[in-house]
Design a protein around this motif. Structure first.
Motif, PDB file in Angstrom:
ATOM      1  N   LYS A   4      -7.050  -0.315 -15.845  1.00 28.07           N
ATOM      2  CA  LYS A   4      -8.429   0.634 -15.239  1.00 28.07           C
ATOM      3  C   LYS A   4      -9.207   0.954 -15.859  1.00 28.07           C
ATOM      4  O   LYS A   4     -10.583   1.390 -16.216  1.00 28.07           O
ATOM      5  N   THR A  26      -9.359  10.086  -8.301  1.00 25.06           N
ATOM      6  CA  THR A  26      -9.638   8.391  -7.326  1.00 25.06           C
ATOM      7  C   THR A  26      -7.956   8.181  -7.325  1.00 25.06           C
ATOM      8  O   THR A  26      -7.816   7.503  -6.643  1.00 25.06           O
ATOM      9  N   ASN A  27      -7.218   8.850  -7.839  1.00 21.72           N
ATOM     10  CA  ASN A  27      -5.806   8.319  -7.494  1.00 21.72           C
ATOM     11  C   ASN A  27      -5.529   6.928  -8.071  1.00 21.72           C
ATOM     12  O   ASN A  27      -5.054   5.929  -7.152  1.00 21.72           O
ATOM     13  N   GLY A  28      -6.582   6.139  -9.147  1.00 18.97           N
ATOM     14  CA  GLY A  28      -6.224   5.625  -9.345  1.00 18.97           C
ATOM     15  C   GLY A  28      -6.699   3.759  -9.078  1.00 18.97           C
ATOM     16  O   GLY A  28      -6.983   2.650  -8.968  1.00 18.97           O
ATOM     17  N   PHE A  29      -8.169   5.026  -7.784  1.00 20.06           N
ATOM     18  CA  PHE A  29      -8.909   3.628  -7.424  1.00 20.06           C
ATOM     19  C   PHE A  29      -7.930   2.605  -6.353  1.00 20.06           C
ATOM     20  O   PHE A  29      -8.574   2.000  -5.519  1.00 20.06           O
ATOM     21  N   VAL A  30      -7.705   4.056  -6.244  1.00 20.64           N
ATOM     22  CA  VAL A  30      -6.237   3.361  -4.359  1.00 20.64           C
ATOM     23  C   VAL A  30      -7.104   3.625  -3.001  1.00 20.64           C
ATOM     24  O   VAL A  30      -6.552   2.247  -2.780  1.00 20.64           O
ATOM     25  N   LEU A  31      -7.416   4.041  -2.738  1.00 19.29           N
ATOM     26  CA  LEU A  31      -8.163   4.352  -1.284  1.00 19.29           C
ATOM     27  C   LEU A  31      -9.595   3.644  -1.736  1.00 19.29           C
ATOM     28  O   LEU A  31     -10.117   4.225  -0.363  1.00 19.29           O
ATOM     29  N   GLU A  33     -13.160   1.687  -1.479  1.00 18.12           N
ATOM     30  CA  GLU A  33     -13.051  -0.175  -0.871  1.00 18.12           C
ATOM     31  C   GLU A  33     -14.602  -0.414  -1.795  1.00 18.12           C
ATOM     32  O   GLU A  33     -15.083  -1.645  -2.351  1.00 18.12           O
TER      33      GLU A  33
END
Length: 79
Positions: A4, A26-31, A33
Motif C-alpha cells: 500500500k 483511510t483504514n488501508g483503503f478498505v472502504l 472504491e
C-alpha cells in the motif's frame, strides 16, 4: 503494508510520512472504491454554492477528514 505504501511513495512529493498518514486515515483503503470517493472523503472535491440566481465560484468542499486533507495538501504546495 509495503504493497500500500509503495504506489503512494512513487507519487512526486509524497514521502513515507505522508503515505503512512494516508493509509492510516483511510483504514488501508478498505472502504474506498474509486478516486472520487477518496477525494470526497478528504474534502478535496469541488462544489459550487448556489442561492437563487446567485452562483459563486467553484472551490474545494473542505467537509472531509481535515488531517487527511492537510497531509495531501502540504506535499502538493511544495511542488
Amino acid at each position: 503494508m509495503a504493497r500500500k505504501l509503495g504506489p503512494l511513495t512513487s507519487i512526486p512529493g509524497v514521502g513515507l510520512t505522508t503515505a503512512i498518514v494516508v493509509v492510516a486515515k483511510t483504514n488501508g483503503f478498505v472502504l474506498v472504491e474509486n478516486e472520487r470517493q477518496l477525494a470526497s472523503y478528504a474534502g478535496l472535491d469541488m462544489v459550487q454554492h448556489q442561492s437563487g440566481l446567485s452562483a459563486r465560484a467553484m472551490r474545494i468542499s473542505r467537509w472531509g477528514n481535515v488531517r487527511l486533507r492537510t497531509a495531501l495538501y502540504l506535499p502538493a504546495s511544495r511542488q
